[in-house]
Design an enzyme around this catalytic site. Structure first.
Site, PDB file in Angstrom:
ATOM      1  N   ARG A  66       0.815  -1.236   0.000  1.00  0.00           N
ATOM      2  CA  ARG A  66       0.000   0.000   0.000  1.00  0.00           C
ATOM      3  C   ARG A  66       0.842   1.277   0.000  1.00  0.00           C
ATOM      4  NH1 ARG A  66      -2.956  -3.239   3.659  1.00  0.00           N
ATOM      5  NH2 ARG A  66      -4.718  -4.198   2.596  1.00  0.00           N
ATOM      6  N   LYS A 118       3.145  11.206 -11.877  1.00  0.00           N
ATOM      7  CA  LYS A 118       2.243  10.355 -12.664  1.00  0.00           C
ATOM      8  C   LYS A 118       2.939   9.022 -12.881  1.00  0.00           C
ATOM      9  CE  LYS A 118      -0.596  13.510 -15.370  1.00  0.00           C
ATOM     10  NZ  LYS A 118      -0.902  14.000 -16.729  1.00  0.00           N
ATOM     11  N   GLU A 145       9.431  17.210 -25.564  1.00  0.00           N
ATOM     12  CA  GLU A 145       8.832  17.692 -24.307  1.00  0.00           C
ATOM     13  C   GLU A 145       9.461  19.028 -23.893  1.00  0.00           C
ATOM     14  OE1 GLU A 145       6.199  16.199 -23.235  1.00  0.00           O
ATOM     15  OE2 GLU A 145       6.357  14.021 -23.465  1.00  0.00           O
ATOM     16  N   LYS A 160       7.603  22.594 -15.076  1.00  0.00           N
ATOM     17  CA  LYS A 160       6.758  21.460 -14.674  1.00  0.00           C
ATOM     18  C   LYS A 160       6.456  21.533 -13.177  1.00  0.00           C
ATOM     19  CE  LYS A 160       5.416  16.845 -15.060  1.00  0.00           C
ATOM     20  NZ  LYS A 160       5.441  15.584 -15.749  1.00  0.00           N
ATOM     21  N   GLU A 194      -4.218  17.026 -11.615  1.00  0.00           N
ATOM     22  CA  GLU A 194      -4.774  17.412 -12.915  1.00  0.00           C
ATOM     23  C   GLU A 194      -6.280  17.616 -12.900  1.00  0.00           C
ATOM     24  OE1 GLU A 194      -2.658  15.716 -16.337  1.00  0.00           O
ATOM     25  OE2 GLU A 194      -4.585  15.666 -17.356  1.00  0.00           O
ATOM     26  N   ARG A 228      -2.891  21.582 -14.871  1.00  0.00           N
ATOM     27  CA  ARG A 228      -1.852  20.599 -15.202  1.00  0.00           C
ATOM     28  C   ARG A 228      -2.051  20.000 -16.595  1.00  0.00           C
ATOM     29  NH1 ARG A 228       1.081  15.815 -11.662  1.00  0.00           N
ATOM     30  NH2 ARG A 228       2.223  14.975 -13.427  1.00  0.00           N
ATOM     31  N   ASN A 257      -0.055  18.479 -21.394  1.00  0.00           N
ATOM     32  CA  ASN A 257      -0.351  17.437 -22.379  1.00  0.00           C
ATOM     33  C   ASN A 257      -0.518  17.981 -23.789  1.00  0.00           C
ATOM     34  OD1 ASN A 257      -0.346  15.194 -20.618  1.00  0.00           O
ATOM     35  ND2 ASN A 257      -2.311  15.879 -19.804  1.00  0.00           N
ATOM     36  N   HIS A 285      -0.449  15.619 -26.733  1.00  0.00           N
ATOM     37  CA  HIS A 285      -0.472  14.245 -26.226  1.00  0.00           C
ATOM     38  C   HIS A 285      -1.730  13.476 -26.629  1.00  0.00           C
ATOM     39  CE1 HIS A 285       2.984  15.599 -24.029  1.00  0.00           C
ATOM     40  NE2 HIS A 285       3.123  14.477 -23.360  1.00  0.00           N
ATOM     41  N   HIS A 336      -0.903  10.194 -28.161  1.00  0.00           N
ATOM     42  CA  HIS A 336      -1.297   8.897 -27.588  1.00  0.00           C
ATOM     43  C   HIS A 336      -2.081   8.077 -28.614  1.00  0.00           C
ATOM     44  CE1 HIS A 336      -0.903  10.308 -23.113  1.00  0.00           C
ATOM     45  NE2 HIS A 336       0.248  10.107 -23.697  1.00  0.00           N
ATOM     46  N   HIS A 386       7.450   7.724 -27.745  1.00  0.00           N
ATOM     47  CA  HIS A 386       6.516   8.699 -27.170  1.00  0.00           C
ATOM     48  C   HIS A 386       6.802  10.133 -27.643  1.00  0.00           C
ATOM     49  CE1 HIS A 386       3.825  10.442 -24.193  1.00  0.00           C
ATOM     50  NE2 HIS A 386       4.810  11.218 -23.785  1.00  0.00           N
TER      51      HIS A 386
HETATM   52  P1  NAD Z   1      12.080   4.807 -22.557  1.00  0.00           P
HETATM   53  O1  NAD Z   1      11.965   4.690 -21.115  1.00  0.00           O
HETATM   54  O2  NAD Z   1      11.525   3.705 -23.399  1.00  0.00           O
HETATM   55  O3  NAD Z   1      13.619   5.038 -22.947  1.00  0.00           O
HETATM   56  C1  NAD Z   1      13.965   5.171 -24.293  1.00  0.00           C
HETATM   57  C2  NAD Z   1      15.107   4.217 -24.676  1.00  0.00           C
HETATM   58  O4  NAD Z   1      16.347   4.726 -24.180  1.00  0.00           O
HETATM   59  C3  NAD Z   1      14.974   2.838 -24.087  1.00  0.00           C
HETATM   60  O5  NAD Z   1      15.427   1.886 -25.010  1.00  0.00           O
HETATM   61  C4  NAD Z   1      15.907   2.892 -22.875  1.00  0.00           C
HETATM   62  O6  NAD Z   1      16.363   1.630 -22.460  1.00  0.00           O
HETATM   63  C5  NAD Z   1      17.026   3.719 -23.433  1.00  0.00           C
HETATM   64  N1  NAD Z   1      17.857   4.427 -22.465  1.00  0.00           N
HETATM   65  C6  NAD Z   1      17.467   5.005 -21.317  1.00  0.00           C
HETATM   66  N2  NAD Z   1      18.471   5.696 -20.780  1.00  0.00           N
HETATM   67  C7  NAD Z   1      19.543   5.521 -21.593  1.00  0.00           C
HETATM   68  C8  NAD Z   1      20.866   6.007 -21.563  1.00  0.00           C
HETATM   69  N3  NAD Z   1      21.295   6.875 -20.645  1.00  0.00           N
HETATM   70  N4  NAD Z   1      21.719   5.606 -22.545  1.00  0.00           N
HETATM   71  C9  NAD Z   1      21.272   4.786 -23.535  1.00  0.00           C
HETATM   72  N5  NAD Z   1      20.014   4.321 -23.629  1.00  0.00           N
HETATM   73  C10 NAD Z   1      19.158   4.707 -22.664  1.00  0.00           C
HETATM   74  O7  NAD Z   1      11.368   6.130 -23.101  1.00  0.00           O
HETATM   75  P2  NAD Z   1      11.292   7.617 -22.524  1.00  0.00           P
HETATM   76  O8  NAD Z   1      11.193   8.465 -23.721  1.00  0.00           O
HETATM   77  O9  NAD Z   1      12.329   7.886 -21.523  1.00  0.00           O
HETATM   78  O10 NAD Z   1       9.905   7.626 -21.752  1.00  0.00           O
HETATM   79  C11 NAD Z   1       8.699   7.411 -22.429  1.00  0.00           C
HETATM   80  C12 NAD Z   1       7.681   6.948 -21.433  1.00  0.00           C
HETATM   81  O11 NAD Z   1       7.476   7.968 -20.455  1.00  0.00           O
HETATM   82  C13 NAD Z   1       6.325   6.645 -22.040  1.00  0.00           C
HETATM   83  O12 NAD Z   1       5.844   5.449 -21.513  1.00  0.00           O
HETATM   84  C14 NAD Z   1       5.475   7.817 -21.592  1.00  0.00           C
HETATM   85  O13 NAD Z   1       4.126   7.472 -21.458  1.00  0.00           O
HETATM   86  C15 NAD Z   1       6.092   8.137 -20.267  1.00  0.00           C
HETATM   87  N6  NAD Z   1       5.870   9.519 -19.834  1.00  0.00           N
HETATM   88  C16 NAD Z   1       5.419   9.707 -18.578  1.00  0.00           C
HETATM   89  C17 NAD Z   1       5.229  10.988 -18.093  1.00  0.00           C
HETATM   90  C18 NAD Z   1       4.810  11.194 -16.674  1.00  0.00           C
HETATM   91  O14 NAD Z   1       4.499  12.325 -16.310  1.00  0.00           O
HETATM   92  N7  NAD Z   1       4.847  10.167 -15.852  1.00  0.00           N
HETATM   93  C19 NAD Z   1       5.520  12.094 -18.911  1.00  0.00           C
HETATM   94  C20 NAD Z   1       6.002  11.862 -20.195  1.00  0.00           C
HETATM   95  C21 NAD Z   1       6.175  10.562 -20.651  1.00  0.00           C
HETATM   96  N1  GLY Z   2       3.437  14.740 -18.732  1.00  0.00           N
HETATM   97  C1  GLY Z   2       2.258  15.413 -18.323  1.00  0.00           C
HETATM   98  C2  GLY Z   2       2.105  15.525 -16.857  1.00  0.00           C
HETATM   99  O1  GLY Z   2       2.957  15.117 -16.104  1.00  0.00           O
HETATM  100  O2  GLY Z   2       1.111  16.002 -16.403  1.00  0.00           O
END
Ligand code: NAD
Ligand code: GLY
Length: 361
Positions: A119, A141, A183, A225, A235, A239, A243, A246, A250, A263
């Site tokens: 939890r 998030k 972003e 942010k 949100e 907030r 997006n 997005h 998405h 992404h």
């Molecule tokens: P990812 O986590 O898939 O990383 C991209 C690639 O880079 C992967 O293959 C990873 O293994 C590789 N990688 C990571 N660090 C590395 C490094 N230092 N050197 C070499 N390779 C490396 O993708 P991302 O773009 O980081 O994140 C996308 C995800 O984040 C999506 O799922 C999206 O929905 C989510 N997201 C969440 C929020 C939030 O607020 N929580 C905001 C934006 C995006």
């Molecule tokens: N990436 C959008 C948010 O964190 O709200």
């Protein structure tokens, strides 16, 4: 090192930004609930940085790790379960701390695991992609995808700290650097004209990974942010401007199958559609729209939807977006550069016409 603070009352936390921070135990130790730690990473990041982080945390009595498969297609409940399997098999209790070492996929999944395990346990974000450093690691998030929709299962759950080591960007593939820049550009378009203009001048330096330029872009992005999240953690209002692009993005990711378009690429093409729609509605000057599209293109991002994706496919996936309210589609649109609005009050015919014009093949 620069330190920002996300101000959320008793759930406030620091965001550390600088070089070689992975090697600094002082940034981690105060945020551990006990001497028990599980590092969550993936098959790409583990060989690069897991040993370094474990060395930094070597004072912990219990230091375990779990290595997930790499890729958006693995951001699922099934793979999430392997984190719980490890926690239970290694007898981690409520005093454990999870550390997310990786990009947004690892960060979102680790955060959700931390929200659920017994939890709720503490967690620390150590983002290793530009995208995760400027966006996903900050703001709480967390979650996983469902085959029918991105990030459909999750929780708002804040970390204890975010440790951004800019040096890890040295190993990031070019495509992922561009994805992160989507972003970064977003923050300029939605909220900060001087930053947008700085990006227009400094895009070559960012693409060349000049460390001062990257650190500045990360700091401004995280500051924007943090400011927005501090006003509206869950949100219910402002907030949602984070997006921009997005809803379209998405839809692209879901339609293409997770992992085909990354992404940030989907967000890049999505921001183009959002700006063009704003322009056709008469809300964004055509020249400003062109500048936004040019900056997105300069970052090496796609500016057109995937070929073969129809307007109907867009509308179908957008209908299950989390911003849909009482069955009505709401979008983040621009009323001028630097001024994003979240609204369902736009002419749907203009949206349909835009998609007809932009969808090819
Ligand atoms: P990812 O986590 O898939 O990383 C991209 C690639 O880079 C992967 O293959 C990873 O293994 C590789 N990688 C990571 N660090 C590395 C490094 N230092 N050197 C070499 N390779 C490396 O993708 P991302 O773009 O980081 O994140 C996308 C995800 O984040 C999506 O799922 C999206 O929905 C989510 N997201 C969440 C929020 C939030 O607020 N929580 C905001 C934006 C995006
Ligand atoms: N990436 C959008 C948010 O964190 O709200």
């Amino acid at each position: 090192m620069r330190t920002l603070n996300l101000d959320l009352g008793e759930r406030s936390y620091p965001i550390f930004i600088g070089q070689s921070l992975l090697q600094n135990p002082a940034l981690f130790t105060p945020h551990l609930s006990s001497q028990q730690v599980l590092v969550v990473t993936n098959t790409t990041v583990a060989p690069l940085y897991l040993a370094q982080l474990k060395d930094t945390l070597s004072h912990c009595d219990k230091l375990d790790s779990v290595v997930l498969p790499d890729g958006e297609q693995h951001k699922t409940l099934g793979v999430l379960n392997t984190i719980f399997d490890t926690l239970i098999a290694q007898r981690h209790n409520r005093k454990t701390t999870l550390i997310a070492l990786g990009g947004g996929v690892v960060g979102d999944m680790t955060g959700f695991a931390a929200a659920c395990y017994q939890r709720g346990v503490n967690f620390i974000q150590v983002p290793t992609t530009l995208l995760s450093q400027v966006d996903s690691s900050v703001g709480g998030k967390t979650g996983v995808n469902h085959p029918q929709g991105k990030n459909m299962i999750g929780a708002f759950y804040q970390p204890q700290a975010v440790v951004i080591d800019t040096q890890v960007l040295d190993t990031l593939p070019e495509r992922e650097l561009s994805a992160g820049l989507a972003e970064v550009i977003k923050y300029g378009i939605i909220a900060d004209i001087p930053f947008f203009e700085w990006l227009e001048t400094n895009m070559p330096a960012l693409l060349a990974r000049e460390s001062e330029a990257l650190a500045y872009a990360i700091e401004v992005s995280c500051a924007i942010k943090a400011r927005v999240v501090a006003q509206d953690e869950k949100e219910s209002g402002i907030r949602a401007i984070l997006n921009l692009g997005h809803t379209f993005g998405h839809a692209i990711e879901s339609h293409q199958g997770y992992g085909d378009w990354v992404h940030g690429e989907a967000v890049g093409a999505g921001m183009v559609l959002a700006c063009e729609l704003s322009s056709r509605l008469g809300w964004l000057d055509a020249k400003e729209c062109d500048r936004a599209v040019a900056l997105i293109a300069a970052a090496g991002l796609p500016t057109e939807p995937p070929s073969g994706m129809s307007p109907d496919a867009f509308m179908r996936y957008m209908a299950i977006d989390k911003k849909v309210l009482d069955g009505g589609l709401r979008l983040v649109l621009q009323r001028g550069l630097g001024n994003a609005v979240v609204t369902g009050d736009f002419d749907a015919v203009v949206l349909q016409q835009l998609l007809q014009d932009r969808c090819i093949g």
